[in-house]
Write a protein that holds these residues in place. Sequence first.
Motif, PDB file in Angstrom:
ATOM      1  N   ILE A   1       0.839  -1.195   0.000  1.00 18.05           N
ATOM      2  CA  ILE A   1       0.000   0.000   0.000  1.00 18.05           C
ATOM      3  C   ILE A   1       0.877   1.250   0.000  1.00 18.05           C
ATOM      4  N   ARG A   2       0.286   2.336  -0.432  1.00 16.17           N
ATOM      5  CA  ARG A   2       0.897   3.652  -0.252  1.00 16.17           C
ATOM      6  C   ARG A   2       0.018   4.449   0.691  1.00 16.17           C
ATOM      7  N   ILE A   3       0.600   4.901   1.808  1.00 20.69           N
ATOM      8  CA  ILE A   3      -0.115   5.793   2.719  1.00 20.69           C
ATOM      9  C   ILE A   3      -0.039   7.174   2.095  1.00 20.69           C
ATOM     10  N   LEU A   4      -1.140   7.558   1.486  1.00 20.05           N
ATOM     11  CA  LEU A   4      -1.175   8.715   0.612  1.00 20.05           C
ATOM     12  C   LEU A   4      -1.460  10.008   1.366  1.00 20.05           C
TER      13      LEU A   4
ATOM     14  N   ALA B   1      -5.051  -3.062   9.805  1.00 24.67           N
ATOM     15  CA  ALA B   1      -5.548  -3.658   8.560  1.00 24.67           C
ATOM     16  C   ALA B   1      -4.404  -4.250   7.745  1.00 24.67           C
ATOM     17  N   PHE B   2      -3.262  -3.561   7.749  1.00 21.41           N
ATOM     18  CA  PHE B   2      -2.067  -4.031   7.042  1.00 21.41           C
ATOM     19  C   PHE B   2      -1.660  -5.417   7.548  1.00 21.41           C
ATOM     20  N   LYS B   3      -1.663  -5.581   8.874  1.00 30.91           N
ATOM     21  CA  LYS B   3      -1.309  -6.877   9.472  1.00 30.91           C
ATOM     22  C   LYS B   3      -2.352  -7.942   9.147  1.00 30.91           C
TER      23      LYS B   3
ATOM     24  N   ARG C   1      -4.329  -8.212   6.688  1.00 31.27           N
ATOM     25  CA  ARG C   1      -4.359  -8.602   5.275  1.00 31.27           C
ATOM     26  C   ARG C   1      -3.036  -9.241   4.820  1.00 31.27           C
ATOM     27  N   ASN C   2      -2.072  -9.336   5.744  1.00 29.73           N
ATOM     28  CA  ASN C   2      -0.765  -9.932   5.421  1.00 29.73           C
ATOM     29  C   ASN C   2      -0.056  -9.217   4.275  1.00 29.73           C
ATOM     30  N   PHE C   3      -0.173  -7.897   4.253  1.00 26.76           N
ATOM     31  CA  PHE C   3       0.537  -7.134   3.246  1.00 26.76           C
ATOM     32  C   PHE C   3       2.025  -7.129   3.581  1.00 26.76           C
ATOM     33  N   GLN C   4       2.856  -6.918   2.546  1.00 26.25           N
ATOM     34  CA  GLN C   4       4.301  -7.051   2.706  1.00 26.25           C
ATOM     35  C   GLN C   4       5.038  -5.730   2.864  1.00 26.25           C
ATOM     36  N   TYR C   5       4.483  -4.646   2.357  1.00 29.15           N
ATOM     37  CA  TYR C   5       5.161  -3.361   2.490  1.00 29.15           C
ATOM     38  C   TYR C   5       4.147  -2.222   2.422  1.00 29.15           C
ATOM     39  N   ALA C   6       4.574  -1.092   2.973  1.00 26.85           N
ATOM     40  CA  ALA C   6       3.789   0.138   2.896  1.00 26.85           C
ATOM     41  C   ALA C   6       4.757   1.294   2.696  1.00 26.85           C
TER      42      ALA C   6
END
Length: 373
Positions: free
Chosen positions: A303-306, A330-332, A334-339
């Motif tokens: 994601i990009r924290i815009l 939410a990032f955790k 959804r198991n996202f890898q980077y922000a």
Amino acid sequence: MAQILPVTDKKLLAKFIDFPHELYKNDPFYVPELHIAQRDMLTPGKHPFHDHAKMQLFLAVEGEKIVGRVAAIINGNHNTIKNVKEGFFGFFDTIDDKAVSKLLLDAAQNWLKENGQTSIMGPVNFSTNDICGLLVTGFDGPPVAMMPYNAPYYLPLLEDFGFTKKVDLRAYKYTAGNYNDRSVSLLEGLENRLKRSNIIIRKINLKKFKEEAAALREVYNSAWDKNLGFVPMTDKEFDYTAKDLKMVLDTDFCYIAEQDGKLVGFALAIPDINQILIKIKKGRLFPTGLLKLLLGKKKINGIRILLLGVVDGYRKLGIEACLYGRIIKAFKARNFQYAEASWTLEDNDMVNRPIENIGGKLYREYRILEKAI
């Protein structure tokens, strides 16, 4: 020898949009912009920016071959609100050639001077509300959604023309498991404390998107009014941008702070759509690009924290921590890898320090340059 060709028709506009695809065809990190979006953006009458702006596009050509492009831009609202005569250059791309670069920048500078401007600033496409900045550090990967990309040789070419640094913009990166999630553990307590002041944190309501967007516009124009070069978006500009963002919006990453029904802050992170766009040849959605876009959205893992802003009078109450906490949670989940958190001004300690405290690592910098004319 290269010559300058003003863009005067749709055929030349298509060549202007497509030039970066040829320039970066062997660059694995280049992400093409969607052709249809660029065409509408650069066409007066299609994009509301043109309601208060003037623009001239230029191509540099050697025989039949295009070797560079640039846009000269006058943002009427910027000049009126700031009481300045500052022109901008944007959509700047060129081969690594000092003579070609000079031709392009001369064309932009002369056009701006003829139209009453006393300085030139950029790269900015169209304003700081849009994609802006020259990548100067961090050439080790593709850009994230709505961030610029360019070759390392651009900076010396611009400096050789006489441009100097105005300010650097920062991008911070978080990776999975490598950040401080204290704001998540404190989230419940912080939100309960805010509730005693009738302040709640909630997700955006897409069923009432038009009403939500109108309220968000007021917060956006208020919360960012001190930023470098910031000029409030017109209603039409904000609605245009909001409509585009809605297509990639994920409600898990868009939160609103509200007191008694009044919006006082919000945070928006968007899925890194560039993971898909990098695979869409020349930015064309047809015949296969649209399918890639639709099928790829579920596989995005960054994601990009815009945007994250709170209006004056509500800052330092813990709202910012709650908004960050919600996004991290939410990032955790959804198991996202980077922000990526971007962009921030290099001297904005009030924003940069909390990002660093959470574990954000400064990994890219972008530069706005300026020159008297």
